[in-house]
Write an enzyme that holds these catalytic residues in place. Structure first.
Site: not given
Ligand code: BES
Ligand code: ZN
Length: 611
Positions: A267, A291-292, A295, A314, A372, A380
């Protein structure tokens, strides 16, 4: 170890002073694979008499650091700590005297050719084969490999950038382009952003308009296809504005990335990056764009204060994404998306997170774990399920959406913790005393810190899921002949239903007679042999692995090498690692292609393969 009081993943002393603006002057050097130049960091102190600045950096070559004063630039001394894997190194800058108020520190530096946020492609690795290509991926904590900064989402800054690049390529950033000459482009981001939203791309790109504030950018070979695939962008934006409030970023452009882009979408403000694996030809994967777009509010305006509260980015974004889907395609489709998410979550808890159940909590502890390594679908899906649970508890969208907008409005341009959300929810709903009993029903401890699946599954409309289940049971429990003649097959599935059907089938403990003949028939029945839908191909390939079909290894490898999107390649490598005869082939293939992967993908796959 918690590196700083505000953020376990950042060395910055952001409780003492914060960056509020950055001026970048960068030269993009394709021969050396470096970005070199200057970053002027504009600080505001939060207390008196600051003596040191702690910054994040990763493999940066620092040339000089100065502070701007009325008498000119004064050199500062600095010191760089040892490199820590997945974190980088602490850069300490010593101020000449105790400082309060505003100060501008200028760092002259060069990035490493292996900078974890940057991917340098040779001309041969691009579609057009004529020009090299550079792109960045800073989330979660890779911005520090591109510039020394307070690499924590608690800190937000505006930025201006001057980018020098070869004349035959185009430069774009997560900002509005102010001007460009053949060899230099100028950008401005007037809205404060966290460091992870800094982004750059340089390559042979062309543009096509797809909406009032939107263009799609891609190499010219893909531009028409991309414009068609993402033609719903303007509709997504207008639905998102109905849900969240006005869009403030000026432009919303899309950039179709090279296949080594490790995510589905990113995003980056004003310029979302998307994987080319969304180009299915029928818009069936375009909800990633919804979705993006979401954001633009959840994440980019209201930002998690550190990545332990990643669900505030998320989970909220999936919640809005599904609302967009509901408004455009109906509530049964919205609920089907939510149920599909839950089956992905179930799979993720069972496989990816089986050895680390503490990462199935909605709010995680990152003091011993990098963002990460913690990344999964939990924030999510558990996050969006929690919001849906709350929406249902307070009697549906008509009551919940006004609160949701007020939360976004209250915290826009800021960074938040889960406790800020909770307080805002109580403040809003307490206005009506009748809500008190409902508020008491929320088991915060269980939702935020409980492990495993969500404690409550909302009462979703299951009509579209039932067909997927029937198809999965048919293929799992029956022999070829009875499948061929089954009436179930007359009920056709949409592409996302077919994706879910394959997921259900893969989830079965036992699939009767999983022979190549059966898989062949399955491929024909659902048109999987020639599909351009990467989500379908991903699951079909896993059926080959499940059936231990060595004769399909070329097809498996060809999918593995066609893109380096982590969502697809990591589970496949992991499954190949668990198939004794295939593991050496997978390892050899990985070694052959790992230099074409982005560092975070190569790192992940090496863990999946146990090397
Ligand atoms: N912001 C994420 C991508 C991300 C997360 C990058 C964490 C680095 C660290 C993006 O918005 C995202 O969630 N992308 C998803 C698609 C989405 C539809 C669930 C993806 O990449 O699969
Ligand atoms: Zn996201």
């Amino acid at each position: 170890m918690r590196l700083s009081p505000t953020d376990p993943s950042s060395y910055s002393n952001a409780h003492e002073l914060i960056i509020h603006h950055v001026d970048l002057d960068w030269k993009v050097n394709f021969e050396k694979c470096t970005i070199s130049g200057k970053a002027a960091l504009h600080f505001k102190t939060l207390k008196d008499d600051v003596e040191e600045i702690f910054l994040d950096s990763s493999e940066l070559k620092i040339i000089s650091i100065t502070v701007k004063t009325s008498a000119g630039e004064i050199p500062l001394s600095w010191d760089i700590g040892a490199h820590v894997e997945n974190i980088g190194s602490k850069l300490t800058v010593y101020l000449p005297s105790k400082t309060s108020g505003e100060l501008v520190v200028v760092v002259e530096y060069e990035t490493d050719p292996k900078a974890s946020a940057l991917q340098w492609l040779t001309a041969e690795q691009t579609c057009g084969k004529k020009h090299p290509y550079l792109f960045s991926q800073c989330q979660a904590i890779h911005a520090r490999s591109v510039l020394p900064c307070q690499d924590s989402p608690a800190v937000k800054f505006t930025y201006n950038a001057t980018i020098h690049h070869p004349s035959n390529v185009i430069g774009l950033m997560s900002a509005v382009k102010k001007a460009s000459k053949p060899k230099v482009s100028y950008f401005e981001q007037k809205i404060p952003i966290p460091s992870y939203l800094l982004a750059i791309v340089v390559g042979a790109l062309v543009e096509k308009t797809i909406g009032p504030i939107s263009s799609v950018w891609a190499e010219k070979e893909q531009i028409e296809e991309a414009a068609e695939e993402f033609s719903q962008t303007a509709d997504f934006i207008s639905k998102a504005e109905e849900i969240c409030g006005p869009y403030v970023w000026g432009r919303y452009d899309l950039l179709v990335m090279p296949p080594s882009f490790p995510f589905g979408g990113m995003e980056n403000p004003c310029l979302t990056f998307v994987t080319p694996t969304l180009l299915a030809g029928d818009k069936s994967l375009a909800t990633v764009v919804a979705h993006e777009i979401a954001h633009s509010w959840t994440g980019n305006l209201v930002t998690n204060r550190n990545f332990e509260h990643f669900w505030l980015n998320e989970g909220f974004t999936v919640f809005v994404e599904q609302k967009i889907v509901g408004r455009l395609f109906g509530s049964a489709v919205r609920d089907f998306h939510a149920l599909h998410g839950l089956s992905e979550l179930t799979d993720c808890i069972k496989t990816q997170l089986s050895a680390t159940p503490e990462l199935t909590k909605l709010v995680v502890d990152l003091s011993e774990c990098s963002p990460d390594d913690a990344f999964s679908t939990v924030p999510y899906i558990k996050g969006s399920t929690f919001l849906r649970y709350l929406e249902d508890l307070f009697d549906g969208p008509a009551k919940f959406e006004p609160f949701f907008r007020s939360y976004l409005n209250k915290f826009k341009y800021q960074s938040v913790l889960t406790s800020d959300f909770r307080t805002a929810l109580y403040e809003w709903f307490r206005a009506d005393p009748a809500n008190e009993v409902l508020l008491e029903r929320i088991d915060w401890d269980q939702w935020l810190f409980g492990q495993g699946l969500p404690p409550v599954i909302p009462n979703y409309d299951r009509s579209l899921l039932d067909a997927c289940k029937k198809h999965a049971t048919l293929w799992a429990d029956n022999e070829l002949d009875s499948i061929k003649s089954s009436s179930i097959l007359t009920e056709k599935l949409t592409s996302i239903q077919t994706i879910e059907f394959l997921a259900q089938l893969l989830d079965k403990k036992k699939i009767k007679d999983l022979t190549s003949e059966k898989i062949e028939l399955l491929g024909q029945t659902y048109d999987l042999h020639a599909t351009r839908n990467s989500e379908l191909r991903f699951r079909f390939v896993r059926l080959y692995i499940r059936a231990r079909m060595m004769d399909k290894m070329d097809e498996i490898l060809s999918f593995l090498n066609s893109n380096f999107r982590m969502k697809f390649v990591r589970p496949i490598y992991k499954e190949l690692a668990g198939w004794q005869e295939a593991k050496p082939i997978a390892v050899a293939n990985y070694n052959k292609v790992k230099d074409q992967m982005m560092s975070m993908c190569a790192y992940g796959v090496s863990k999946d393969l146990d090397i």
